[in-house]
Design a protein around this motif. Structure first.
Motif, PDB file in Angstrom:
ATOM      1  N   ILE A  73      10.870 -20.080 -49.456  1.00 33.46           N
ATOM      2  CA  ILE A  73      10.146 -19.568 -48.631  1.00 33.46           C
ATOM      3  C   ILE A  73      10.942 -20.581 -47.234  1.00 33.46           C
ATOM      4  CG2 ILE A  73       8.261 -19.917 -45.840  1.00 33.46           C
ATOM      5  CD1 ILE A  73       6.388 -18.558 -47.752  1.00 33.46           C
ATOM      6  N   TYR A 104       2.174 -21.291 -46.287  1.00 31.70           N
ATOM      7  CA  TYR A 104       3.350 -20.899 -45.152  1.00 31.70           C
ATOM      8  C   TYR A 104       3.747 -19.958 -45.737  1.00 31.70           C
ATOM      9  CZ  TYR A 104       4.809 -25.918 -44.361  1.00 31.70           C
ATOM     10  OH  TYR A 104       4.380 -27.496 -44.245  1.00 31.70           O
ATOM     11  N   ALA A 106       5.210 -15.989 -45.908  1.00 33.19           N
ATOM     12  CA  ALA A 106       7.263 -15.774 -45.894  1.00 33.19           C
ATOM     13  C   ALA A 106       7.220 -14.558 -44.849  1.00 33.19           C
ATOM     14  CB  ALA A 106       7.361 -14.801 -47.171  1.00 33.19           C
ATOM     15  N   ARG A 130       3.266 -17.408 -38.508  1.00 32.98           N
ATOM     16  CA  ARG A 130       3.693 -18.690 -40.008  1.00 32.98           C
ATOM     17  C   ARG A 130       2.989 -19.209 -40.710  1.00 32.98           C
ATOM     18  NH1 ARG A 130       9.360 -18.268 -39.976  1.00 32.98           N
ATOM     19  NH2 ARG A 130       8.750 -18.317 -41.651  1.00 32.98           N
ATOM     20  N   CYS A 157       3.348 -16.593 -49.891  1.00 36.28           N
ATOM     21  CA  CYS A 157       2.899 -17.389 -49.658  1.00 36.28           C
ATOM     22  C   CYS A 157       2.938 -19.056 -50.266  1.00 36.28           C
ATOM     23  CB  CYS A 157       1.977 -17.785 -48.456  1.00 36.28           C
ATOM     24  SG  CYS A 157       0.503 -17.339 -49.650  1.00 36.28           S
TER      25      CYS A 157
END
Length: 178
Positions: A73, A104, A106, A130, A157
């Motif tokens: 990522i 986080y 992708a 996000r 993620c």
């Protein structure tokens, strides 16, 4: 452009072990500058002069050198700063940084919110385009929500605790000054 790379599924020992000095060297060999890493979990900050096909180049080089190619990522410094600024659990993180985590994403997730809420017991979460922010006052080790989170989100993620998020932010700030 200053960027952060977050790898998913990198371990300190055993399978998918990634020695950071060798990882930094690999990134520099691919043309990235001022490469810095944090911990042994695949957090890297670097200056990307515009290397074409960077994600594929890193995956290929990692597979050849380390025998695996984890999900990647990428975020630019401004996006990471916005993710940090948007955290709704800053007070909780100040009291106990191990209780707050950032997943986080992708890409934008469109999960079943009812499923997520049903899995959360003592945890609270907030989903943005996000990131997913999680406050887990009882920890994440036995959390049913954490156990099924990536599947429920339906997008790749990777998670970092608040201390790591802050360390990455500090690395990005230092890189911008450097």
């Amino acid at each position: 452009m200053i960027k952060v790379l977050l790898l998913r599924g990198v371990n300190v020992a055993g399978a998918n072990r990634l020695p950071m000095p060798e990882f930094r060297a690999l990134l520099e060999e691919l043309g990235l500058a001022r490469v810095e890493t944090h911990l042994q979990s695949g957090n890297a900050v670097f200056d990307d002069p515009g290397v074409a096909g960077l994600e594929d180049k890193i995956a290929t080089a990692m597979r050849q050198r380390f025998g695996f190619a984890p999900a990647q990522i990428y975020l630019d410094a401004a996006t990471h700063a916005a993710i940090v600024a948007a955290c709704p659990y800053k007070a909780e993180a100040a009291a106990d940084p191990t209780s707050v985590h950032v997943w986080y994403l992708a890409k934008v997730a469109k999960p079943d919110q009812m499923l997520l809420k049903g899995l959360a017991k003592t945890e609270r979460f907030n989903l943005t385009e996000r990131a997913l922010y999680l406050h887990a006052p009882d920890g994440i080790a036995r959390s049913a929500l954490v156990d099924r989170l990536e599947r429920a989100l339906g997008v790749p993620c990777t998670a970092r605790n608040w201390r790591s998020v802050q360390a990455i932010a500090a690395m990005l700030d230092a890189a911008a000054l450097g």
